[in-house]
Enzyme design. Sequence first.
Site, PDB file in Angstrom:
ATOM      1  N   PHE A   1       0.831  -1.205   0.000  1.00  0.00           N
ATOM      2  CA  PHE A   1       0.000   0.000   0.000  1.00  0.00           C
ATOM      3  C   PHE A   1       0.860   1.248   0.000  1.00  0.00           C
ATOM      4  O   PHE A   1       1.927   1.284   0.606  1.00  0.00           O
ATOM      5  CB  PHE A   1      -0.873   0.044   1.263  1.00  0.00           C
ATOM      6  CG  PHE A   1      -1.986  -0.948   1.270  1.00  0.00           C
ATOM      7  CD1 PHE A   1      -3.228  -0.618   0.750  1.00  0.00           C
ATOM      8  CD2 PHE A   1      -1.797  -2.208   1.816  1.00  0.00           C
ATOM      9  CE1 PHE A   1      -4.261  -1.544   0.772  1.00  0.00           C
ATOM     10  CE2 PHE A   1      -2.828  -3.135   1.841  1.00  0.00           C
ATOM     11  CZ  PHE A   1      -4.059  -2.804   1.320  1.00  0.00           C
ATOM     12  N   ASP A   2       0.344   2.290  -0.639  1.00  0.00           N
ATOM     13  CA  ASP A   2       0.850   3.649  -0.465  1.00  0.00           C
ATOM     14  C   ASP A   2       0.139   4.198   0.775  1.00  0.00           C
ATOM     15  O   ASP A   2      -0.880   3.647   1.213  1.00  0.00           O
ATOM     16  CB  ASP A   2       0.520   4.479  -1.719  1.00  0.00           C
ATOM     17  CG  ASP A   2       1.045   5.904  -1.635  1.00  0.00           C
ATOM     18  OD1 ASP A   2       2.019   6.154  -0.894  1.00  0.00           O
ATOM     19  OD2 ASP A   2       0.474   6.777  -2.311  1.00  0.00           O
ATOM     20  N   LEU A   3       0.634   5.268   1.342  1.00  0.00           N
ATOM     21  CA  LEU A   3       0.030   5.824   2.550  1.00  0.00           C
ATOM     22  C   LEU A   3      -0.865   7.023   2.243  1.00  0.00           C
ATOM     23  O   LEU A   3      -2.083   6.943   2.359  1.00  0.00           O
ATOM     24  CB  LEU A   3       1.125   6.202   3.555  1.00  0.00           C
ATOM     25  CG  LEU A   3       0.681   6.811   4.872  1.00  0.00           C
ATOM     26  CD1 LEU A   3      -0.303   5.915   5.614  1.00  0.00           C
ATOM     27  CD2 LEU A   3       1.892   7.103   5.755  1.00  0.00           C
TER      28      LEU A   3
ATOM     29  N   LYS B   1      10.052   7.673  -5.472  1.00  0.00           N
ATOM     30  CA  LYS B   1       8.940   7.461  -6.402  1.00  0.00           C
ATOM     31  C   LYS B   1       9.060   8.461  -7.539  1.00  0.00           C
ATOM     32  O   LYS B   1       9.439   9.606  -7.296  1.00  0.00           O
ATOM     33  CB  LYS B   1       7.609   7.657  -5.683  1.00  0.00           C
ATOM     34  CG  LYS B   1       7.281   6.538  -4.713  1.00  0.00           C
ATOM     35  CD  LYS B   1       5.929   6.809  -4.087  1.00  0.00           C
ATOM     36  CE  LYS B   1       5.512   5.691  -3.181  1.00  0.00           C
ATOM     37  NZ  LYS B   1       4.169   5.907  -2.674  1.00  0.00           N
TER      38      LYS B   1
ATOM     39  N   ASP C   1      -2.730   5.601  -5.100  1.00  0.00           N
ATOM     40  CA  ASP C   1      -3.649   6.602  -5.625  1.00  0.00           C
ATOM     41  C   ASP C   1      -3.157   7.243  -6.914  1.00  0.00           C
ATOM     42  O   ASP C   1      -3.892   7.960  -7.564  1.00  0.00           O
ATOM     43  CB  ASP C   1      -3.914   7.688  -4.578  1.00  0.00           C
ATOM     44  CG  ASP C   1      -2.671   8.435  -4.171  1.00  0.00           C
ATOM     45  OD1 ASP C   1      -1.603   7.797  -4.066  1.00  0.00           O
ATOM     46  OD2 ASP C   1      -2.740   9.650  -3.956  1.00  0.00           O
TER      47      ASP C   1
END
Length: 177
Positions: A8-10, A151, A176
């Site tokens: 997951f990204d935060l 990223k 996202d």
Amino acid sequence: MGIKCVIFDLDGTIAQTNELIFESFNYIAEKYTGRRFSNEEIPSLFFGPPEEGGIRKLLQLFSSDNKVLQNIDFYVESAVNEFYSYYEKNHDKAKVYPGIKETLSFLKHKGLKLALFTGKGKITTSITLRKLGLEHFFDIVITGDDVKYHKPFGEGIKKILDTLGLKPDEAILVGDA
């Protein structure tokens, strides 16, 4: 084979943190440069490396004080520490998206490894995970401080896969953007 890990990204994926990030950044920007930035300007100008990198860039580009520019490391360290303090004190503005804790619990119960890969630094990541009660869900957390190439480069994902002993087709990334 199948999926063994969900990465997951935060920010913007499991937690609504943008308002807090923008407010914290503008607190530092106003204090050190006398400027405020729009929510559209902040990501395009200062996101990428973790907080220290964005704050260093802010001071280098927008400080008109020669004392700051001549002692940039001192002022960056001071500004970063103030950023962390402001971020933590105002963290009540951040929220977990509805259903996230239930989803993470479900995935853990199914035996999947859960990982977090975020561009945030270790300190703000730790604050957010602790304040939102999410820290116990993740088997591994890789932040912007843990990678050389931020990223959108995949260094953090590779670190997660290598640490967990997984192949790329055994993980899925949820983000996202």
